[in-house]
Design an enzyme around this catalytic site. Structure first.
Site, short mmCIF file in Angstrom:
data_model
loop_
_atom_site.label_atom_id
_atom_site.label_comp_id
_atom_site.label_asym_id
_atom_site.label_seq_id
_atom_site.Cartn_x
_atom_site.Cartn_y
_atom_site.Cartn_z
N SER A 28 27.53 3.86 -20.27
CA SER A 28 28.79 3.14 -20.12
C SER A 28 29.33 2.67 -21.46
O SER A 28 28.59 2.47 -22.42
CB SER A 28 28.60 1.90 -19.25
OG SER A 28 28.12 2.25 -17.99
N1 SAH Z 1 22.77 2.44 -17.38
C1 SAH Z 1 22.75 3.73 -18.03
C2 SAH Z 1 23.92 4.58 -17.62
C3 SAH Z 1 23.54 5.45 -16.55
S1 SAH Z 1 24.74 6.55 -15.89
C4 SAH Z 1 22.63 3.65 -19.52
O1 SAH Z 1 22.64 2.56 -20.10
O2 SAH Z 1 22.46 4.72 -20.11
C5 SAH Z 1 24.22 6.50 -14.22
C6 SAH Z 1 22.86 7.02 -13.95
O3 SAH Z 1 22.63 6.86 -12.55
C7 SAH Z 1 22.67 8.51 -14.24
O4 SAH Z 1 21.63 8.66 -15.18
C8 SAH Z 1 22.30 9.10 -12.88
O5 SAH Z 1 21.32 10.12 -12.97
C9 SAH Z 1 21.76 7.88 -12.15
N2 SAH Z 1 21.76 7.97 -10.68
C10 SAH Z 1 22.69 8.52 -9.86
N3 SAH Z 1 22.32 8.37 -8.57
C11 SAH Z 1 21.13 7.71 -8.58
C12 SAH Z 1 20.23 7.28 -7.56
N4 SAH Z 1 20.49 7.48 -6.28
N5 SAH Z 1 19.10 6.64 -7.94
C13 SAH Z 1 18.82 6.43 -9.26
N6 SAH Z 1 19.63 6.82 -10.26
C14 SAH Z 1 20.77 7.46 -9.93
#
Ligand code: SAH
Length: 206
Positions: A53
């Site tokens: 993000s």
């Molecule tokens: N907070 C992160 C940003 C992550 S983007 C950072 O600081 O980098 C969102 C993430 O959610 C992605 O990596 C994606 O793989 C994950 N995601 C999507 N659906 C999910 C689920 N059901 N359970 C766990 N992770 C999930």
């Protein structure tokens, strides 16, 4: 620069959040080819079609959880581990769950090399159902957009706990700040946003 121009100027007031964002080296979490853009005012690719993000969104979500340092926090969607590191600086313990095993490994590695793994555990698995093994949580932070607020997450939130979660279709999401009280929830919209989708009902990885 990032803290004054992108965060303070837009209304991030929690000094602990600002200090955490100053202290955690964001460039250590983004892929090498994105290092020059690590502090820019936008989301960045982290591979596997996923994004880290924009710094402001991480700060806003962290601030909305109103953490004091004693909480147990669940993060759904650990990605590269940056947001987990911020939460780890603000709370007592963080359980960060990530669906894509390669990203879970990357998050763990980034947290380890920055010395932040002490109070954070990264789990490879589907977090749309929460992580009941460590529930209840004082706060929950969801980094991917859900169609609606998942019931499992509300159930795993402690009474008077807070959750930050983006809800809605791809182009038109709202960041909801949810407050649980007496088993009921109340929420307000803190911002409009655009997150990658929360994959729901995926087979469990762990
Ligand atoms: N907070 C992160 C940003 C992550 S983007 C950072 O600081 O980098 C969102 C993430 O959610 C992605 O990596 C994606 O793989 C994950 N995601 C999507 N659906 C999910 C689920 N059901 N359970 C766990 N992770 C999930």
């Amino acid at each position: 620069m990032m803290v004054s121009r992108q965060l303070r100027a837009r209304g991030i007031r929690d000094e602990r959040v600002l200090a955490a964002m100053l202290e955690i080296p964001r460039e250590a979490f983004v892929p090498e080819d994105q290092r020059d853009a690590a502090y820019s005012d936008e989301p960045l690719g982290i591979g596997y079609g996923q994004t880290i993000s924009q710094p402001y969104m991480t700060a806003l979500m962290a601030q909305s959880l109103d953490l004091r340092g004693v909480e147990r926090v669940l993060e759904v969607g650990a990605g590269c581990g940056y947001h987990a590191a911020v939460l780890g600086a603000l709370a007592a313990r963080v359980i960060a769950i990530e669906l894509i095993p390669e990203l879970a490994a990357m998050a763990r590695e980034n947290l380890e090399k920055t010395g932040r793994l002490g109070n954070i555990v990264v789990i490879a698995g589907d977090g749309s159902l929460g992580y009941p093994q460590e529930a209840p949580y004082d706060a929950i932070s969801v980094a991917a957009a859900a169609a609606s607020i998942p019931r499992a997450l509300v159930e795993q939130l402690r009474d008077s706990g807070r959750m930050a979660i983006p809800v809605g279709p791809h182009a038109d999401q709202e960041l909801r700040v949810v407050w649980k009280r007496g088993g009921e929830i109340d929420w307000h919209v803190a911002a409009h946003c655009r997150f990658v989708p929360l994959r729901e009902g995926a087979p469990r990885v762990d």
